[in-house]
Design a protein around this motif. Structure first.
Motif, PDB file in Angstrom:
ATOM      1  N   PHE A 184     -29.931   6.395 -19.531  1.00  0.00           N
ATOM      2  CA  PHE A 184     -30.543   7.626 -19.056  1.00  0.00           C
ATOM      3  C   PHE A 184     -30.986   8.493 -20.233  1.00  0.00           C
ATOM      4  O   PHE A 184     -32.057   9.106 -20.196  1.00  0.00           O
ATOM      5  CB  PHE A 184     -29.591   8.402 -18.139  1.00  0.00           C
ATOM      6  N   ALA A 185     -30.174   8.536 -21.283  1.00  0.00           N
ATOM      7  CA  ALA A 185     -30.557   9.288 -22.486  1.00  0.00           C
ATOM      8  C   ALA A 185     -31.863   8.737 -23.051  1.00  0.00           C
ATOM      9  O   ALA A 185     -32.748   9.500 -23.455  1.00  0.00           O
ATOM     10  CB  ALA A 185     -29.460   9.214 -23.540  1.00  0.00           C
ATOM     11  N   ARG A 186     -31.998   7.438 -23.056  1.00  0.00           N
ATOM     12  CA  ARG A 186     -33.200   6.809 -23.598  1.00  0.00           C
ATOM     13  C   ARG A 186     -34.435   7.151 -22.766  1.00  0.00           C
ATOM     14  O   ARG A 186     -35.459   7.518 -23.308  1.00  0.00           O
ATOM     15  CB  ARG A 186     -33.017   5.298 -23.672  1.00  0.00           C
ATOM     16  N   VAL A 187     -34.326   7.046 -21.446  1.00  0.00           N
ATOM     17  CA  VAL A 187     -35.514   7.292 -20.614  1.00  0.00           C
ATOM     18  C   VAL A 187     -35.814   8.776 -20.457  1.00  0.00           C
ATOM     19  O   VAL A 187     -36.976   9.157 -20.295  1.00  0.00           O
ATOM     20  CB  VAL A 187     -35.439   6.615 -19.229  1.00  0.00           C
ATOM     21  N   SER A 188     -34.793   9.631 -20.529  1.00  0.00           N
ATOM     22  CA  SER A 188     -35.019  11.065 -20.344  1.00  0.00           C
ATOM     23  C   SER A 188     -35.328  11.788 -21.642  1.00  0.00           C
ATOM     24  O   SER A 188     -35.872  12.889 -21.630  1.00  0.00           O
ATOM     25  CB  SER A 188     -33.794  11.722 -19.696  1.00  0.00           C
ATOM     26  N   GLY A 189     -34.945  11.186 -22.766  1.00  0.00           N
ATOM     27  CA  GLY A 189     -35.104  11.858 -24.054  1.00  0.00           C
ATOM     28  C   GLY A 189     -33.963  12.810 -24.376  1.00  0.00           C
ATOM     29  O   GLY A 189     -33.939  13.421 -25.436  1.00  0.00           O
ATOM     30  N   ASP A 190     -33.001  12.946 -23.459  1.00  0.00           N
ATOM     31  CA  ASP A 190     -31.851  13.827 -23.683  1.00  0.00           C
ATOM     32  C   ASP A 190     -30.723  13.011 -24.300  1.00  0.00           C
ATOM     33  O   ASP A 190     -29.881  12.451 -23.608  1.00  0.00           O
ATOM     34  CB  ASP A 190     -31.402  14.453 -22.368  1.00  0.00           C
ATOM     35  N   ASP A 191     -30.740  12.944 -25.631  1.00  0.00           N
ATOM     36  CA  ASP A 191     -29.723  12.156 -26.336  1.00  0.00           C
ATOM     37  C   ASP A 191     -28.652  13.048 -26.968  1.00  0.00           C
ATOM     38  O   ASP A 191     -28.083  12.715 -28.004  1.00  0.00           O
ATOM     39  CB  ASP A 191     -30.366  11.239 -27.375  1.00  0.00           C
ATOM     40  N   ASN A 192     -28.354  14.156 -26.308  1.00  0.00           N
ATOM     41  CA  ASN A 192     -27.289  15.038 -26.755  1.00  0.00           C
ATOM     42  C   ASN A 192     -26.029  14.195 -26.971  1.00  0.00           C
ATOM     43  O   ASN A 192     -25.660  13.389 -26.123  1.00  0.00           O
ATOM     44  CB  ASN A 192     -27.037  16.108 -25.688  1.00  0.00           C
ATOM     45  N   PRO A 193     -25.356  14.368 -28.108  1.00  0.00           N
ATOM     46  CA  PRO A 193     -24.196  13.527 -28.395  1.00  0.00           C
ATOM     47  C   PRO A 193     -23.061  13.661 -27.372  1.00  0.00           C
ATOM     48  O   PRO A 193     -22.231  12.754 -27.268  1.00  0.00           O
ATOM     49  CB  PRO A 193     -23.752  13.970 -29.785  1.00  0.00           C
ATOM     50  N   ILE A 194     -23.016  14.727 -26.606  1.00  0.00           N
ATOM     51  CA  ILE A 194     -21.973  14.861 -25.583  1.00  0.00           C
ATOM     52  C   ILE A 194     -22.074  13.742 -24.545  1.00  0.00           C
ATOM     53  O   ILE A 194     -21.102  13.378 -23.904  1.00  0.00           O
ATOM     54  CB  ILE A 194     -22.000  16.255 -24.918  1.00  0.00           C
ATOM     55  N   HIS A 195     -23.287  13.159 -24.420  1.00  0.00           N
ATOM     56  CA  HIS A 195     -23.512  12.083 -23.452  1.00  0.00           C
ATOM     57  C   HIS A 195     -23.373  10.693 -24.059  1.00  0.00           C
ATOM     58  O   HIS A 195     -23.018   9.753 -23.355  1.00  0.00           O
ATOM     59  CB  HIS A 195     -24.914  12.188 -22.843  1.00  0.00           C
ATOM     60  N   VAL A 196     -23.674  10.564 -25.345  1.00  0.00           N
ATOM     61  CA  VAL A 196     -23.832   9.215 -25.907  1.00  0.00           C
ATOM     62  C   VAL A 196     -22.968   8.894 -27.134  1.00  0.00           C
ATOM     63  O   VAL A 196     -22.953   7.750 -27.574  1.00  0.00           O
ATOM     64  CB  VAL A 196     -25.321   8.941 -26.254  1.00  0.00           C
ATOM     65  N   ASP A 197     -22.269   9.867 -27.655  1.00  0.00           N
ATOM     66  CA  ASP A 197     -21.506   9.636 -28.880  1.00  0.00           C
ATOM     67  C   ASP A 197     -20.010   9.856 -28.618  1.00  0.00           C
ATOM     68  O   ASP A 197     -19.529  10.997 -28.629  1.00  0.00           O
ATOM     69  CB  ASP A 197     -22.004  10.574 -29.978  1.00  0.00           C
ATOM     70  N   PRO A 198     -19.266   8.774 -28.382  1.00  0.00           N
ATOM     71  CA  PRO A 198     -17.835   8.918 -28.078  1.00  0.00           C
ATOM     72  C   PRO A 198     -17.035   9.625 -29.173  1.00  0.00           C
ATOM     73  O   PRO A 198     -16.118  10.396 -28.860  1.00  0.00           O
ATOM     74  CB  PRO A 198     -17.356   7.474 -27.900  1.00  0.00           C
ATOM     75  N   ASP A 199     -17.369   9.396 -30.448  1.00  0.00           N
ATOM     76  CA  ASP A 199     -16.637  10.060 -31.527  1.00  0.00           C
ATOM     77  C   ASP A 199     -16.869  11.562 -31.499  1.00  0.00           C
ATOM     78  O   ASP A 199     -15.921  12.352 -31.613  1.00  0.00           O
ATOM     79  CB  ASP A 199     -17.038   9.489 -32.887  1.00  0.00           C
ATOM     80  N   PHE A 200     -18.127  11.969 -31.357  1.00  0.00           N
ATOM     81  CA  PHE A 200     -18.448  13.392 -31.249  1.00  0.00           C
ATOM     82  C   PHE A 200     -17.756  13.993 -30.031  1.00  0.00           C
ATOM     83  O   PHE A 200     -17.114  15.044 -30.108  1.00  0.00           O
ATOM     84  CB  PHE A 200     -19.969  13.588 -31.164  1.00  0.00           C
ATOM     85  N   SER A 201     -17.911  13.340 -28.884  1.00  0.00           N
ATOM     86  CA  SER A 201     -17.382  13.862 -27.624  1.00  0.00           C
ATOM     87  C   SER A 201     -15.866  13.991 -27.633  1.00  0.00           C
ATOM     88  O   SER A 201     -15.318  14.892 -26.998  1.00  0.00           O
ATOM     89  CB  SER A 201     -17.815  12.962 -26.467  1.00  0.00           C
ATOM     90  N   ALA A 202     -15.204  13.125 -28.371  1.00  0.00           N
ATOM     91  CA  ALA A 202     -13.745  13.184 -28.450  1.00  0.00           C
ATOM     92  C   ALA A 202     -13.272  14.496 -29.061  1.00  0.00           C
ATOM     93  O   ALA A 202     -12.152  14.938 -28.788  1.00  0.00           O
ATOM     94  CB  ALA A 202     -13.214  11.997 -29.255  1.00  0.00           C
ATOM     95  N   ARG A 203     -14.122  15.129 -29.861  1.00  0.00           N
ATOM     96  CA  ARG A 203     -13.755  16.391 -30.518  1.00  0.00           C
ATOM     97  C   ARG A 203     -14.153  17.619 -29.694  1.00  0.00           C
ATOM     98  O   ARG A 203     -13.941  18.745 -30.131  1.00  0.00           O
ATOM     99  CB  ARG A 203     -14.399  16.438 -31.897  1.00  0.00           C
ATOM    100  N   THR A 204     -14.727  17.417 -28.507  1.00  0.00           N
ATOM    101  CA  THR A 204     -15.131  18.543 -27.657  1.00  0.00           C
ATOM    102  C   THR A 204     -14.030  18.858 -26.648  1.00  0.00           C
ATOM    103  O   THR A 204     -13.045  18.109 -26.531  1.00  0.00           O
ATOM    104  CB  THR A 204     -16.428  18.217 -26.893  1.00  0.00           C
ATOM    105  N   ARG A 205     -14.218  19.900 -25.896  1.00  0.00           N
ATOM    106  CA  ARG A 205     -13.237  20.267 -24.868  1.00  0.00           C
ATOM    107  C   ARG A 205     -13.127  19.218 -23.767  1.00  0.00           C
ATOM    108  O   ARG A 205     -12.140  19.173 -23.043  1.00  0.00           O
ATOM    109  CB  ARG A 205     -13.557  21.632 -24.274  1.00  0.00           C
ATOM    110  N   PHE A 206     -14.144  18.341 -23.654  1.00  0.00           N
ATOM    111  CA  PHE A 206     -14.115  17.296 -22.632  1.00  0.00           C
ATOM    112  C   PHE A 206     -13.304  16.083 -23.079  1.00  0.00           C
ATOM    113  O   PHE A 206     -12.800  15.334 -22.258  1.00  0.00           O
ATOM    114  CB  PHE A 206     -15.533  16.859 -22.263  1.00  0.00           C
TER     115      PHE A 206
END
Length: 130
Positions: free
Chosen positions: A23-45
């Motif tokens: 979905f990130a690829r087709v929508s252009g929304d490649d925010n790391p919160i959606h696609v980067d597990p290492d980044f996302s692990a450091r967020t509140r989620f």
């Protein structure tokens, strides 16, 4: 077309990380919160979360399957809580009203495990050609 008021469908789906990435690829929304597990692990989620519109796309696909000629006239969407990869969701749609060719469909998407809402939507369909 005559459409009765009340329950329309209930589905379950398990979103995957692969779906988030496609979905990130087709929508252009490649925010790391959606696609980067290492980044996302450091967020509140603590892990990646789905794009809200990806979740709604599952709803829209089922509406199109049931009403292939319908046209969406308007919709409202709220994403009160995150959706995570690997956690089943339950999609419930209800016909709230029918006025002529227009049907108002209320949609609730919730985590199957604890019924936490992840998407609340209302979609008005023109069933004229359906």
């Amino acid at each position: 077309m005559s459409l009765p008021l009340g329950p329309l469908f209930t589905l379950e789906h398990v979103p995957t990380q692969a779906e988030f990435e496609l979905f990130a690829r087709v929508s252009g929304d490649d925010n790391p919160i959606h696609v980067d597990p290492d980044f996302s692990a450091r967020t509140r989620f603590g892990r990646t979360v789905s794009h809200g519109m990806l979740i709604y796309s599952f709803v829209w696909a089922e509406l199109r399957r049931r009403f292939p000629n319908a046209v969406a006239k308007r919709q409202t969407l709220m994403f009160p809580h995150p959706t995570y990869a690997g956690e089943p969701i339950r999609i419930t749609a209800t016909v709230d009203s029918v006025a002529g060719r227009l049907a108002t469909i209320a949609v609730r998407v919730a985590r199957a495990a604890d019924d936490t809402p992840v998407t609340d939507a209302t979609t008005v369909l023109d069933l004229g050609a359906a």
